[in-house]
Design a protein around this motif. Structure first.
Motif, PDB file in Angstrom:
ATOM      1  N   MET A 164     -24.849 -38.104  39.549  1.00 18.87           N
ATOM      2  CA  MET A 164     -23.503 -38.147  38.798  1.00 18.87           C
ATOM      3  C   MET A 164     -22.530 -37.893  40.021  1.00 18.87           C
ATOM      4  O   MET A 164     -21.140 -38.612  40.016  1.00 18.87           O
ATOM      5  CB  MET A 164     -23.437 -36.988  37.971  1.00 18.87           C
TER       6      MET A 164
ATOM      7  N   SER B 209     -23.367 -41.769  35.757  1.00 16.13           N
ATOM      8  CA  SER B 209     -22.097 -42.140  34.961  1.00 16.13           C
ATOM      9  C   SER B 209     -22.061 -42.383  33.506  1.00 16.13           C
ATOM     10  O   SER B 209     -23.354 -42.986  33.270  1.00 16.13           O
ATOM     11  CB  SER B 209     -21.317 -43.387  35.518  1.00 16.13           C
TER      12      SER B 209
ATOM     13  N   ALA C 172     -22.926 -35.934  32.442  1.00 11.91           N
ATOM     14  CA  ALA C 172     -21.836 -36.691  32.728  1.00 11.91           C
ATOM     15  C   ALA C 172     -21.148 -36.321  31.527  1.00 11.91           C
ATOM     16  O   ALA C 172     -19.768 -36.435  31.619  1.00 11.91           O
ATOM     17  CB  ALA C 172     -22.036 -38.152  32.932  1.00 11.91           C
TER      18      ALA C 172
ATOM     19  N   MET D 121     -17.356 -34.891  31.094  1.00 12.62           N
ATOM     20  CA  MET D 121     -16.048 -35.489  30.315  1.00 12.62           C
ATOM     21  C   MET D 121     -15.628 -34.645  29.425  1.00 12.62           C
ATOM     22  O   MET D 121     -14.431 -34.737  29.093  1.00 12.62           O
ATOM     23  CB  MET D 121     -16.648 -36.756  29.789  1.00 12.62           C
TER      24      MET D 121
ATOM     25  N   ALA E  73     -15.872 -40.701  36.725  1.00  6.00           N
ATOM     26  CA  ALA E  73     -16.915 -39.918  36.411  1.00  6.00           C
ATOM     27  C   ALA E  73     -17.405 -38.994  37.584  1.00  6.00           C
ATOM     28  O   ALA E  73     -18.087 -38.145  37.387  1.00  6.00           O
ATOM     29  CB  ALA E  73     -18.160 -40.798  35.843  1.00  6.00           C
TER      30      ALA E  73
END
Length: 1192
Positions: free
Chosen positions: A1, A19, A151, A155, A224
């Protein structure tokens, strides 16, 4: 990541590691995955590429034993920036969660770099594993995690924070913005967005234009990679992206020659003119996406800037396989600068670990306080093999660590200018001389050279070394400035262009030193204005451009900065080996890194990141360099080319150094373990790596690194350091490493390996000198004694004793003779050692010699003489108290004295000796020493001088020590014994304590997956519940134990458990009838299945007696008959069972059956008849009732 690069072309998002799918709607992220994420591990063999089941099982058991609240586990995951929710050992995984963006960033970085798996190896693998070097090299603990889940967690945290950087999704918002004042964005443009309290619309700012406006959330694709988010937030600039740099689909930085694809006429003096088809040689590197590179026309010989769009680089040569962004020369010295000073430190450290006092300090017979001794293995090598090996070595005494490390950073980064014959100029400010051109002529001539010479290097470095290397005779810098100003004026008058430019540059540097940036800018601009031919001195041209651009950036002069940026970037990043000339170049590099991320230029990003790391390290700003160096290492790993095993850069040693400085020992150790030393000059050697690993492994164990505690994890790396010294023929260092390895194997109870390396050290010692040979040979003799090989020890020691009268030799020789049964000679040598110790005035050696004499007497049964010697030794040791080693030797002597007291039936004195010995272990918190004494005390109070309460006390301490040593099996044994002791007390409180101990045993045996012992613990708990009259739980625990045995197809154990469960009721006073279901329904079918006739007979016997006591005479008759059938081969047994059946028939009043049974009894010779007093009742108990059953 974290390890991915920026996107490689405009339409694609970041090709980051892990990602998330760009199509995932931001607002739905929180409902996609739970907040916890699992980290699974698998132990695999590199050679077979399969799981190593045995090691997997061992790791699982270790995990079972640790527990989620274990200090080591908590410390590890705290270092890894993860929050441990729980450990699921049965599924080989951990459940983690993250609360901050930084936690996800750091953990994903460690995951990409491979440190998470290495840290778990350090946590889960036992010390014995690390001593098997072949197994260590073949084993890898692989970790897996759902990267999309990780990921998505990231987020979600970005959304919660409401302040992040994003890409524009092309066309996603145009229809929604009609009639509104929205932000106009280009494809994949970088935007800084903030939440304004509306779920569907956010405030955005374009990094390209600086414009602000409303952006619909559907148009956002957050970046990301956590590094990019962190970098863009923390290193902002006052103006936006310059558009001088473009993105690229190519990943290759190239060198060599290229071909012009069109005609070009340079618009300025520094631009190269060429025709289509001309071959152009690249000076330095060609980086895709930059507007210029420095080239040389092979047809004209001219050098200048070449537009990258006007050439075809396809014929050029990449820097290497895969993704390479630096030259070979740049790899070695710079990134390893922080480690250089430690090389000599670790050489000294290894020497201290190898040191031994065996030539001057006597040893107690068979006592090595830091070692455990298993059974004696065979000798690894014969003396002939050792001698053959030694003679093939060389007597060259070089040592890899003998050269001293550089004193300062500049010694590494620069040539030692003082060693070269560079010109120096005296600063004479005499008023009469200032107007004399001849005074300045030598310096102007020197500075007016039209090409670079090595003596100019000091002008361009970070340390302003020209102040001392080129000029002298001035009292302060103001005098030098005045002199250089006058020289500049003379250069103008004489039209000495190169001297004029260089003097302006030096004056500008001096202004920078005093932070007079505006004045420096004036000087630099003057130099640039007069310079009309600069490629003869590329370092000067680069230093001028970079210094001036850095000032423009610092002073926010956007227009001037943008006009200079294109060529400045080329000079800054495309010339390998260029020296930094100013600290503020860092701001320029950070700006270029920002641009490369914004446009998605991966090659430029990697190259600039490397230069940032290099400058940070040169400036000594190690606190700030870590994120950039981690990112650079991630880039190296993520973009490995096909067929390449390692990336273009191995910064693991430097990372380990930095992690160590940040007090992250787990990660530091993992990083340096992954480092592969190279033969390049200036890089850390295997000796550095071994020393570093030793030091950090000790920190993990919570111990000070010393001779008594050498971590096993360093074994492989010590062996590799030894091979390195063999290759470099460094005999002294080889001997040192052999001694350290021998001590390590000794401490972990592997005498086989300890003897092997001691023999190698002895062979090497003979090459070095008499003193080294004597010390190493004596150590080898001692190891043979510990290995119970007195003959081999005597062969070494007798020859030494004939050459020297040293007491240490006689002391060891006496042990060897004693081991061979030559008691008289052994006593004589101990006495010689004692007299020698008295002559030397060594009270410690006297005490040891006396103790050894006492132990010898004790082994011969002369307990009175043993007591005399041992008491004398104890008195001497008591006078020397204060050091751990002495006190532990005294504890061992007290154990011998306690045994002498036991042999003489003086139990109170023995008790005192044992408890004093334990006291010394407690004093120094020596867990192994305490354990040894505690086991003796448990034996003493259980067998020698029984005392149930004292026995319980010491078993409690035994269990506590096992728990502190994290030895789950030992703890289970201790608590099992403790449960039986509490049960023997018989009180309700004691039974409750016994039950508690049994349950703890049960947990341990389940954790260790010892099914048989767990089944027995279930049964024992059921018995205790019966004694506590909690009958509702009894059968549940019995059935749990039986089912545990049956699950493992252990039918023999299940049969025994059924019988023991029945015995609990059979021998009890309550619910005796419940024994039938365990005997008849469980044990008997299994006995028949296993053809265990004797067990089946015993069960029918118990069932018959039980039924008679319950007045179930018909059932009793049935079971007695079955028993009689089984025992027909034994007449005496048969007659007993027929008598039992006759008693049951009499109770039933069945005359026919009684007659039949009397007839059968009559047919058995010497069978007893029926009872005279009470017809039909058996007067004798059968043999099956002899163990405490009820009389029929």
């Amino acid at each position: 990541m974290v390890a991915g690069l920026a996107e490689q072309s405009s339409p694609t998002p970041e090709a980051g590691h892990g990602s998330p799918d760009p199509s995932v709607a931001l607002l739905a992220l929180r409902d996609t995955f739970p907040p916890e994420i699992s980290l699974s591990f698998s132990v695999e063999s590199r050679s077979s590429r399969r799981r190593n089941s045995q090691l997997q099982e061992a790791a699982r058991k270790k995990l079972w034993g640790l527990g989620s609240d274990d200090r080591g586990v908590c410390a590890l995951f705290k270092e890894l920036s993860a929050r441990l929710v729980c450990m699921q050992a049965h599924e080989d995984r951990f459940l983690l969660t993250f609360k901050t963006l930084e936690e996800v960033w750091k953990f994903s970085t460690y995951l990409t770099l491979g440190y998470v798996g290495s840290c778990l190896e350090q946590l889960l693998f036992a010390q014995e594993f690390w001593l098997d070097c072949a197994l260590v090299e073949d084993t890898e603990l692989r970790v897996t995690m759902d990267e999309e889940h990780l990921a998505t967690i990231y987020m979600d945290l970005l959304l919660q924070e409401g302040n992040f950087f994003s890409r524009a999704v092309p066309g996603a918002w145009k229809s929604e913005q009609e009639g509104e004042e929205g932000l106009q964005l280009c494809r994949n443009e970088l935007i800084h967005v903030k939440s304004v309290g509306q779920d569907s619309r956010w405030e955005g700012m374009s990094l390209l234009t600086g414009q602000r406006g409303v952006v619909p959330v559907t148009a956002l694709q957050p970046i990301a990679q956590p590094f990019y988010q962190w970098f863009l937030k923390n290193y902002a600039v006052s103006f936006g992206v310059s558009q001088e740099i473009s993105g690229t689909s190519s990943q290759a930085i190239v060198k060599g020659r290229c071909i012009a694809t069109k005609d070009h006429r340079g618009a300025a003096w520094d631009e190269l003119s060429f025709s289509k088809g001309d071959p152009i040689e690249i000076i330095g590197f060609f980086i895709p996406g930059l507007p210029w590179f420095v080239g040389k026309s092979l047809s004209t010989g001219s050098i200048g800037f070449v537009p990258t769009q006007h050439v075809n680089p396809e014929a050029c040569e990449p820097l290497g396989k895969g993704f390479v962004f630096l030259s070979e020369e740049e790899k070695s010295p710079i990134l390893h600068v922080p480690c250089n000073g430690d090389e000599q430190h670790f050489v000294t450290l290894l020497g201290e670990l190898a040191h031994t006092d065996i030539t001057s300090v006597y040893r107690l017979a068979g006592f090595e306080p830091t070692a455990a001794f298993p059974q004696v293995p065979p000798v690894l090598q014969s003396w002939e093999e050792i001698n053959d090996w030694a003679t093939s070595s060389t007597s060259e005494l070089s040592s890899p660590g003998s050269e001293t490390a550089p004193a300062t950073l500049d010694d590494v980064l620069l040539d030692k200018l003082d060693d070269l014959d560079y010109p120096k100029f005296f600063i004479d400010l005499n008023a009469g001389h200032m107007d004399d051109a001849d005074v300045f002529d030598p310096m102007l001539t020197f500075l007016n050279q039209d090409s670079f010479v090595p003596s100019f290097q000091s002008f361009y470095d970070l340390s302003f070394s020209f102040l001392h290397s080129t000029f002298y005779g001035f009292s302060d810098e103001d005098e030098l400035v005045l002199y250089l100003e006058t020289s500049r004026n003379w250069a103008k008058r004489t039209h000495s262009v190169w001297a004029h430019v260089r003097l302006c540059f030096l004056l500008g540097k001096l202004c920078i030193k005093k932070v007079k940036l505006s004045q420096a800018r004036v000087y630099f601009e003057e130099a640039m204005s007069v310079l009309d031919r600069g490629f003869g001195d590329l370092p000067l041209l680069a230093a001028l451009h970079v210094s001036l651009a850095s000032i423009y950036l610092k002073q926010n002069m956007k227009h001037k900065f943008s006009s200079l940026l294109g060529k400045t970037v080329t000079l800054l990043v495309c010339l390998p080996g260029r020296s930094f000339s100013w600290e503020n170049e860092l701001e320029l590099l950070l700006y270029i890194l920002r641009e490369s991320i914004a446009v998605g230029n991966a090659p430029l990003e990697a190259r600039v990141c490397f230069l940032i790391v290099k400058l940070f390290l040169q400036l000594g700003r190690t606190e700030e360099v870590l994120p950039f160096l981690e990112h650079l290492q991630c880039l190296s790993i993520t973009w490995l080319g096909p067929g390449t095993r390692s990336g273009p850069l191995d910064a693991a040693a430097t990372l380990g150094y930095l992690y160590d400085k940040k007090c992250l020992p787990n990660i530091a150790l993992a990083s340096v373990r992954s480092f592969v030393p190279s033969s390049a000059k200036g890089t850390p050697t295997p000796i550095w790596r071994a020393g570093f690993i030793l030091q950090n492994a000790s920190k993990l164990l919570g111990k000070q690194l010393d001779r008594s505690s050498i971590p096993a994890v360093a074994c492989l790396y010590l062996k590799q350091a030894l091979q390195f010294c063999c290759d470099s023929r460094a005999v002294a260092m080889q001997r040192t490493l052999c001694a350290v390895l021998s001590r390590m194997f000794l401490q972990h109870g592997l005498l086989h390996g300890a003897v092997c390396y001691a023999a190698r050290a002895a062979a090497l010692g003979r090459l070095l000198g008499e003193e080294e040979a004597f010390e190493s040979s004596l150590s080898l003799g001692w190891l043979h004694l510990l290995q119970q090989q007195p003959g081999l020890a005597r062969a070494i020691l007798q020859g030494m004793a004939s050459k020297t009268q040293g007491g240490a030799v006689h002391n060891l020789l006496a042990m060897a003779l004693s081991g061979e049964g030559r008691i008289q000679e052994a006593a004589e040598n101990f006495l010689r050692a004692l007299h020698k110790a008295k002559e030397m005035g060594s009270r410690r050696n006297q005490a040891v010699a006396l103790a050894n004499l006492g132990q010898l007497s004790l082994s011969c049964g002369a307990t009175q003489l043993a007591e005399l010697y041992l008491l004398w030794a104890v008195r001497l040791f008591a006078e020397l108290q204060g050091h751990q080693e002495l006190d532990m030797e005294l504890a061992q002597v007290l154990l011998w004295l306690a045994q002498a007291m036991v042999d003489r039936q003086r139990m109170e004195d023995a008790k005192l000796c044992y408890e004093l010995a334990l006291g010394f272990g407690l004093k120094w918190q020596n867990l192994r020493g305490q354990l040894h004494v505690t086991e003796r005390l448990c034996h003493f109070y259980s067998r020698v001088c029984p005392n149930l309460q004292a026995c319980i006390t010491y078993h409690e301490h035994w269990a506590s020590l096992a728990q502190q040593l994290q030895d789950r099996e030992l703890e289970g044994n201790a608590r099992q014994a403790l449960s039986q002791l509490y049960q023997a007390l018989g009180t309700p409180e004691a039974l409750r304590q016994s039950l508690d101990c049994t349950k703890q045993c049960l947990r341990i045996f389940i954790d260790l997956e010892e099914a048989a012992r767990a089944a027995e613990a279930w049964l024992q708990a059921g018995k205790l519940y019966y004694l506590l009259q909690e009958d509702e739980l009894v059968e549940m625990y019995f059935q749990a134990g039986i089912q545990t045995a049956l699950k493992g197809d252990n039918f023999s154990l299940a049969m025994d458990l059924y019988e023991k469960a029945g015995d609990t009721f059979f021998n009890g006073s309550r619910s005796r009838a419940r024994a039938v279901e365990f005997y008849r329904g469980g044990a008997v079918p299994l006995a028949r299945k296993l053809k265990a006739t004797q067990t089946e007979l015993r069960l029918f016997n118990k069932l018959a007696e039980l039924q008679i006591s319950l007045q179930g005479y018909e059932k009793a008759l049935e079971f007695a008959t079955l028993a009689a059938r089984l025992s027909l081969r034994d007449e005496q047994d048969a007659s007993s069972y027929f008598l039992l059946a006759l008693a049951a028939a009499t109770e039933l009043g069945d005359q026919e059956l009684q007659a039949l049974l009397r007839a059968k009894l009559g047919a058995i010779p010497r069978a007893p008849g029926g009872p005279e007093g009470t017809p039909g009742c058996a007067t004798d108990r059968p043999r099956w009732l002899s163990e405490g059953g009820h009389v029929v």
